[in-house]
Design a protein around this motif. Structure first.
Motif, PDB file in Angstrom:
ATOM      1  N   ARG A  25       0.856  -1.190   0.000  1.00 60.38           N
ATOM      2  CA  ARG A  25       0.000   0.000   0.000  1.00 60.38           C
ATOM      3  C   ARG A  25       0.896   1.246   0.000  1.00 60.38           C
ATOM      4  N   GLU A  26       0.367   2.323  -0.579  1.00 59.76           N
ATOM      5  CA  GLU A  26       1.043   3.618  -0.540  1.00 59.76           C
ATOM      6  C   GLU A  26       0.162   4.618   0.197  1.00 59.76           C
ATOM      7  N   ASN A  27       0.813   5.527   0.918  1.00 59.46           N
ATOM      8  CA  ASN A  27       0.098   6.553   1.649  1.00 59.46           C
ATOM      9  C   ASN A  27       0.720   7.906   1.345  1.00 59.46           C
ATOM     10  N   ASP A  52      -4.553   4.392   2.803  1.00 63.52           N
ATOM     11  CA  ASP A  52      -3.572   3.474   2.214  1.00 63.52           C
ATOM     12  C   ASP A  52      -4.171   2.875   0.953  1.00 63.52           C
ATOM     13  N   HIS A  55      -3.558   0.603  -2.796  1.00 67.60           N
ATOM     14  CA  HIS A  55      -2.713  -0.247  -3.635  1.00 67.60           C
ATOM     15  C   HIS A  55      -2.352   0.515  -4.907  1.00 67.60           C
ATOM     16  N   ARG A  75      -4.078   3.685  -7.485  1.00 65.51           N
ATOM     17  CA  ARG A  75      -3.564   5.034  -7.278  1.00 65.51           C
ATOM     18  C   ARG A  75      -3.631   5.836  -8.568  1.00 65.51           C
ATOM     19  N   THR A  91       6.482   8.909  -1.246  1.00 63.43           N
ATOM     20  CA  THR A  91       5.285   8.370  -0.603  1.00 63.43           C
ATOM     21  C   THR A  91       5.697   7.342   0.448  1.00 63.43           C
ATOM     22  N   THR A 102       3.887   0.788   2.640  1.00 64.28           N
ATOM     23  CA  THR A 102       3.702  -0.118   3.772  1.00 64.28           C
ATOM     24  C   THR A 102       3.283  -1.503   3.288  1.00 64.28           C
ATOM     25  N   ILE A 128       0.716  -4.557   4.358  1.00 65.20           N
ATOM     26  CA  ILE A 128      -0.527  -4.564   5.128  1.00 65.20           C
ATOM     27  C   ILE A 128      -0.389  -5.302   6.454  1.00 65.20           C
ATOM     28  N   ARG A 150       6.124  -0.648   7.686  1.00 60.08           N
ATOM     29  CA  ARG A 150       7.239  -0.120   6.907  1.00 60.08           C
ATOM     30  C   ARG A 150       8.344  -1.161   6.817  1.00 60.08           C
ATOM     31  N   ASP A 194       4.222   7.724   7.523  1.00 58.11           N
ATOM     32  CA  ASP A 194       3.011   7.152   6.934  1.00 58.11           C
ATOM     33  C   ASP A 194       1.779   7.764   7.595  1.00 58.11           C
ATOM     34  N   GLY A 195       0.621   7.215   7.292  1.00 58.24           N
ATOM     35  CA  GLY A 195      -0.617   7.773   7.812  1.00 58.24           C
ATOM     36  C   GLY A 195      -0.735   7.715   9.314  1.00 58.24           C
TER      37      GLY A 195
END
Length: 531
Positions: A304-306, A318, A320, A324, A344, A347, A349, A353, A473-474
């Motif tokens: 996932r990217e945040n 988050d 995929h 995006r 970015t 992560t 899931i 990280r 991250d988030g």
């Protein structure tokens, strides 16, 4: 004591410029932020283009690891178009990837990392004068040999790919080359030159066969003591000096690691699919969690990217990469409580990280997961455990340890070519989604492609730097380099070479002049070389 904040700008990286901010309290880094300063926008450029445009555009993402991007782009199209790839083509792709990575090892070590061993901070070490003789930029004996020899492996790339860098010889269904026996013979001679002029006499001080006997950290230390040739080789000298100046004492990081695996087997991946990829890689994929000492398989579906702390208008969830849609914002300012980077936060899931890179590859290589025939090497995992976990020093050892095994893989490719067999099978173009991955010299790299109406609907690239230099991250958790900087001792804030050590152990690959500023006064404290 008063917390001192330093802004270090720029600090080189593969794609664009990397800046670092650190808070220093009582001579140690207590907080850190890595921020990417340049928006590249390749994902935006490729929208609406012909699906094969990525084979031309993405090798230009990086001037030193274009083969890795070409490899990922080609396999992404292969999985989207459901191609058949002949064994010769797989071998030809692999050798391009291999020799590009081999050239990067001496170029990185001498040109970017070892220079710092000549920093005046280490003048009291009894290794210092010899380090200056070997590693001083441009004039050091080993520097000159290492930088010069690094150009040889990519001569092999040019034999197969027509040029280096920025070749596009890998295409869906195979490769656009059909090397002759003369080409293969020339490639062998270049490999031999690399081995006999640098790898054995300068770097190892022994034969490849002797080095390959090393299976554990104890074996390595015994090898070091076995002969003056070993101890005084560039590898032996670096290891001894690194221990003397304390490079094994800081730069730990997250303690969790990822690799996509790489080098597809020429028989097992002729009908490439995303689902079948893990079981077909010679160098296996996986995640290593050092806290539980466990290895688990890696799958692109876990990613996932945040963009919470990034300069994109894409929300705070988050996502995929398939889902995006890259939307950069304009007129950005650094706000370390909010958005401060073009990077970015990537992560997993389940694991959060992760650190990518040679250390990750070698820690995963020591796992017993995967297929029984896949490459296994427990040396770096054992050294990691014996030394109490990650550090600058073990990260460097993992990087340079790869050169011997990659040399052997290059030999294997040249032996396995069947020159009269096919090199390309024309594919049928179709809409769909594809994913291609590999290991660039600096770590896990992959491309996602979504094709609709015969054009690229979405293209996403996740480079090693995306993993390693990402911002918070988030949930506010630090990225890999940010975390690795915590606890770094800083002897002189006007020349924080220790911060450079940590960042470059992840391989920041631009040789650049760095300015250190006091973030509160704006005063330039020093101007110094980080590489």
């Amino acid at each position: 004591m008063t917390v001192e904040t330093l802004d270090i700008s720029p600090l080189g990286r593969v794609e664009g410029d990397l800046d670092v901010r650190v808070d220093i309290d009582d001579g140690q880094v207590v907080n850190a932020w890595t921020h990417a300063e340049l928006f590249r926008g390749f994902e935006v450029i490729l929208r609406g283009k012909d699906p094969q445009a990525g084979l031309i555009v993405t090798p230009r993402v990086c001037g030193i690891c274009g083969a890795s991007h070409l490899t990922s782009g080609a396999w992404a199209l292969d999985t989207a178009w459901k191609t058949e790839v002949p064994r010769n083509a797989i071998l030809a792709r692999n050798i391009g990837q291999i020799v590009e990575t081999i050239q990067s090892i001496p170029r990185y070590f001498y040109g970017l990392f070892a220079i710092d061993l000549t920093n005046k901070k280490y003048r009291h070490s009894h290794f210092y004068q010899e380090a200056c003789r070997r590693f001083a930029p441009f004039t050091g004996k080993s520097y000159e040999i290492g930088i010069t020899i690094s150009s040889k492996p990519v001569e092999i790339y040019a034999l197969f790919g027509g040029q280096w860098p920025h070749s596009s010889y890998m295409v869906p269904g195979g490769v656009m080359c059909a090397p002759t026996l003369t080409d293969v013979t020339r490639a062998w001679s270049i490999l031999e030159y690399f081995r006999t002029n640098w790898l054995e006499p300068v770097w190892l001080g022994c034969s490849l066969e002797r080095y390959e006997e090393i299976q554990t950290y104890e074996d390595f230390m015994n090898w070091l003591d076995e002969s003056p040739n070993h101890a005084n080789s560039d590898l032996g000298f670096y290891w001894r000096m690194g221990l003397d100046i304390g490079l094994h004492k800081y730069g730990a990081g997250l303690g969790k690691y990822v690799t996509w695996g790489y080098l597809p087997h020429e028989v097992k991946y002729q009908n490439p699919t995303v689902e079948g990829r893990n079981a077909a890689m010679i160098m296996k994929s996986g995640v290593y969690d050092s806290y539980s000492d466990t290895h688990t398989p890696m799958n692109h579906g876990f990613v996932r990217e945040n963009t919470t702390h990034s300069w994109y208008d894409e929300g705070t969830g988050d996502v995929h990469p398939y889902d995006r849609n890259t939307r950069p914002t304009q007129n950005n300012k650094k706000d370390f409580e909010n958005a401060y980077s073009w990077g970015t936060a990537v992560t997993h899931i389940d694991y959060g990280r992760l650190e990518a890179g040679p250390l990750a590859r070698q820690l995963v290589a020591g796992g017993t997961h995967g297929e029984t025939w896949q490459h296994y090497d427990g040396f770096i995992l054992d050294a990691f455990k014996q030394m109490g976990g990650a550090s600058i020093h073990i990260r460097q050892l993992a990087r340079v340890h790869e050169v011997v095994k990659l040399y052997r893989q290059a030999e294997r490719c040249l032996k396995e070519f069947r020159l009269n067999d096919s090199w390309y099978i024309k594919p049928k173009e179709q809409d769909g989604r594809g994913w291609g991955a590999t290991e660039a010299s600096r770590g896990a790299l992959c491309h996602w492609i979504d094709i609709e109406g015969g054009k690229i609907k979405n293209y996403q690239i996740m480079a090693p730097s995306t993993w390693n230099i990402g911002p918070r991250d988030g949930e506010g958790k630090r990225g890999p380099i940010e975390e690795a900087l915590i606890g770094t001792p800083v002897f002189d804030s006007t020349d924080p070479v220790e911060i450079g050590h940590v960042a470059r152990s992840f391989d920041s690959c631009l040789v650049c002049t760095v300015h250190a500023h006091d973030a509160k006064t704006g005063e330039e404290l020093a101007r110094f070389r980080t590489a």
